[in-house]
Design an enzyme around this catalytic site. Structure first.
Site, PDB file in Angstrom:
ATOM      1  N   LYS A  58     -12.625  -1.309   5.967  1.00  5.07           N
ATOM      2  CA  LYS A  58     -12.189  -2.012   6.576  1.00  5.07           C
ATOM      3  C   LYS A  58     -13.011  -2.640   8.682  1.00  5.07           C
ATOM      4  CE  LYS A  58      -8.932  -2.597   3.675  1.00  5.07           C
ATOM      5  NZ  LYS A  58      -7.998  -2.174   2.521  1.00  5.07           N
ATOM      6  N   ASP A  73      -1.806   6.678   6.087  1.00  5.62           N
ATOM      7  CA  ASP A  73      -2.706   5.715   5.087  1.00  5.62           C
ATOM      8  C   ASP A  73      -2.851   5.027   6.723  1.00  5.62           C
ATOM      9  OD1 ASP A  73      -4.059   3.676   4.463  1.00  5.62           O
ATOM     10  OD2 ASP A  73      -3.454   3.383   3.038  1.00  5.62           O
ATOM     11  N   TRP A 122       0.792  -0.645   0.221  1.00  6.54           N
ATOM     12  CA  TRP A 122      -0.110  -0.203  -0.081  1.00  6.54           C
ATOM     13  C   TRP A 122       0.647   0.789   0.224  1.00  6.54           C
ATOM     14  CZ3 TRP A 122      -4.837  -0.649  -2.049  1.00  6.54           C
ATOM     15  CH2 TRP A 122      -5.292  -2.066  -1.817  1.00  6.54           C
TER      16      TRP A 122
HETATM   17  C1  PLP Z   1      -7.440  -1.218   1.855  1.00  2.00           C
HETATM   18  C2  PLP Z   1      -6.495  -0.144   1.634  1.00  2.00           C
HETATM   19  C3  PLP Z   1      -6.446   0.700   0.789  1.00  2.00           C
HETATM   20  C4  PLP Z   1      -7.358   0.728  -0.897  1.00  2.00           C
HETATM   21  O1  PLP Z   1      -8.280   1.119  -0.305  1.00  2.00           O
HETATM   22  P1  PLP Z   1      -9.671   1.475  -1.394  1.00  2.00           P
HETATM   23  O2  PLP Z   1     -10.814   2.117  -0.551  1.00  2.00           O
HETATM   24  O3  PLP Z   1      -9.258   0.298  -1.960  1.00  2.00           O
HETATM   25  O4  PLP Z   1      -8.893   2.452  -2.649  1.00  2.00           O
HETATM   26  C5  PLP Z   1      -5.177   1.947   0.992  1.00  2.00           C
HETATM   27  N1  PLP Z   1      -4.437   1.560   1.975  1.00  2.00           N
HETATM   28  C6  PLP Z   1      -4.232   0.559   3.066  1.00  2.00           C
HETATM   29  C7  PLP Z   1      -3.778   0.495   3.899  1.00  2.00           C
HETATM   30  C8  PLP Z   1      -5.255  -0.518   2.680  1.00  2.00           C
HETATM   31  O5  PLP Z   1      -5.731  -1.117   3.631  1.00  2.00           O
END
Ligand code: PLP
Length: 361
Positions: free
Chosen positions: A196, A172, A102
Site C-alpha cells: 500500500k 498493524d 482488519w
Molecule cells: C491490506 C491490509 C492487510 C492485509 O495485508 P496482506 O498483505 O494482504 O496480508 C492487513 N491489514 C491492513 C490494515 C490492511 O490494509
C-alpha cells in the site's frame, strides 16, 4: 502512454520515477550482465540493497536504535498469527481494539492462539468510529495492546495513541505506514504489508523492540520466530529480493522529495481536497465515518443512490481514475490516497466530484 490515477486500495500506485528506474535496471543490473532477480541473495550486491533498505526504514521513520527492522513474507496476514505466537507467553493474555475488518481478522487469529480481552468493539456503529485514546485503559497484566492504525475498508484512522504505560502497543500499520510522523518509541511492534504505502506486494516490514525478541519461544517453527529473523538480519531464508529492491527505491524517492514530513504534508493536502468536496455538498456526498476519525489514506463516501455510485465509478474510469468502487462489504465509493499518489490525482478527483454534482445533483 497515459498514466492513469490509481485509487485502488492495494496493491497501490508507485512513484513513476521508481517504475522507470526498475525498467531501466531490470534486465542488466548496473552492468552485472544479470538481472538482480537472478542474483544470489547472499551476493554482495543484494546484501547492500537489503541493508540500505533497512537503514532507510530506520532513518525515514525515526526508528530508535533499540529496535530491529525485519523483512518477512506472508503479508500482514501472517503477522496476525506471528504476533501472538511470539509475544503471548503461556498463561498470558493481550488486549484488542476491534475497529473494523482488519482488526477483526487479527483478533480472530489471536483468539485461536491465546486469550484476548476486547477493550473496544466498533460493531454497534458499523465500525465508523474509534475509541477515545485518552480513556482507553489496558487490562492488568496484559502482554500487549493490538490496534489497527488505519482501517483500510472502513476509512477510519487513529489520530492519537493511547497511553499504555509499560504495556507495549502492537500496531498493524499496513495502510498508513510512512504517511505521517509516529512516535515509534510508543510501540513495541509495528507491522505493515508492503503493497500500500511502501512497495509492490510480497514483503512485510516488521519493526520490533529488542526486548520483545526475547519472548520468542525456542520451540517455534523457525520461520515463525521473530528472534531467528532478527538474528539473521532477515536472511535466514531467501528474502523477497525484488520487493526489497523496489522498497529501497521507493524509500530513496521518499527521502529525495522531503521525507516523512513531506509525505504527511501530501497526505493532508490529498485528503483535505476530497473531504472538502464531501463537506461542501452534504446533500450529495456523505461520509459515514466520525469526523474526528476520518482516514487520510482511504476516503470512504456515499452518493445519493447506488445507481449514481455506479455511474460515478464508470465515469471516473472513463476519466482515467481507477479503483474508486468501495469495498464490497461496505459499498459506496472509496478513494485510496497512499504515499505515491500525486497530489494532482486528488485534485483531479475533487474537481471531477464537483462537476459530477453539477451534472446529477
Ligand atoms: C491490506 C491490509 C492487510 C492485509 O495485508 P496482506 O498483505 O494482504 O496480508 C492487513 N491489514 C491492513 C490494515 C490492511 O490494509
Amino acid at each position: 502512454m497515459t498514466r492513469k490515477f490509481n485509487f485502488y486500495a492495494g496493491p497501490a500506485t508507485l512513484p513513476l520515477p521508481v517504475l522507470e528506474q526498475i525498467r531501466d535496471e531490470f534486465v542488466d543490473y548496473k552492468g552485472m550482465g544479470l538481472s538482480l532477480v537472478e542474483t544470489s541473495h547472499r551476493s554482495k550486491v543484494y546484501d547492500g540493497i537489503h541493508h540500505q533498505a533497512m537503514a532507510l526504514v530506520h532513518e525515514l521513520l525515526g526508528v530508535p536504535d533499540n529496535y530491529k527492522v525485519l523483512f518477512l513474507q506472508g503479508g500482514a496476514t501472517l503477522q496476525f498469527a506471528m504476533v501472538p505466537l511470539n509475544l503471548l507467553g503461556k498463561g498470558e493474555h493481550c488486549d484488542f481494539t476491534v475497529s473494523g475488518r482488519w482488526a477483526q481478522k487479527a483478533y480472530d487469529d489471536t483468539a485461536k492462539l491465546g486469550s484476548v480481552q476486547v477493550l473496544f468493539d466498533g460493531a454497534e456503529d458499523h465500525y465508523t468510529s474509534l475509541p477515545d485514546p485518552v480513556s482507553l485503559k489496558v487490562s492488568p497484566g496484559s502482554a500487549y495492546l493490538h490496534l489497527t492504525s488505519n482501517e483500510t475498508i472502513g476509512g477510519i484512522q487513529w489520530q492519537q495513541w493511547p497511553d499504555t504505560g509499560a504495556v507495549p502497543i502492537v500496531a498493524d500499520m499496513s495502510s498508513d505506514i510512512l504517511s505521517r510522523r509516529i512516535p515509534v518509541e510508543k510501540f513495541g511492534l509495528i507491522y505493515a504489508g508492503s503493497q500500500k504505502n511502501l512497495a509492490p506486494a510480497g514483503a512485510t516490514v516488521v519493526i520490533i523492540r529488542d526486548d520483545l525478541l526475547e519472548k520468542s519461544q525456542d520451540n517455534l517453527p523457525v520461520y515463525l520466530s521473530y528472534k531467528i529473523h532478527a538474528q539473521k538480519d532477515s536472511m535466514y531464508n531467501t528474502p523477497p529480493v525484488f520487493v526489497v529492491y523496489a522498497l529501497k527505491l521507493v524509500l530513496e524517492w521518499v527521502k529525495s522529495v522531503g521525507g516523512i514530513e513531506e509525505m504527511e504534508r501530501r497526505a493532508d493536502e490529498r485528503a483535505n481536497a476530497i473531504y472538502d468536496v464531501i463537506d461542501t455538498y452534504p446533500d450529495f456526498y456523505h461520509s459515514p465515518v466520525a469526523r474526528k476519525d476520518r482516514s487520510k489514506m482511504n476516503v470512504v463516501f456515499r452518493l445519493p443512490s447506488e445507481d449514481l455510485e455506479k455511474r460515478f465509478v464508470a465515469e471516473t474510469e472513463a476519466a482515467n481514475m481507477l479503483g474508486l468502487k468501495g469495498h464490497r462489504s461496505v459499498g459506496g465509493c472509496r478513494a485510496s490516497l497512499y504515499n505515491s499518489m500525486p497530489v494532482e490525482g486528488a485534485h483531479a478527483l475533487a474537481d471531477f466530484m464537483k462537476a459530477f454534482v453539477g451534472k446529477y445533483g
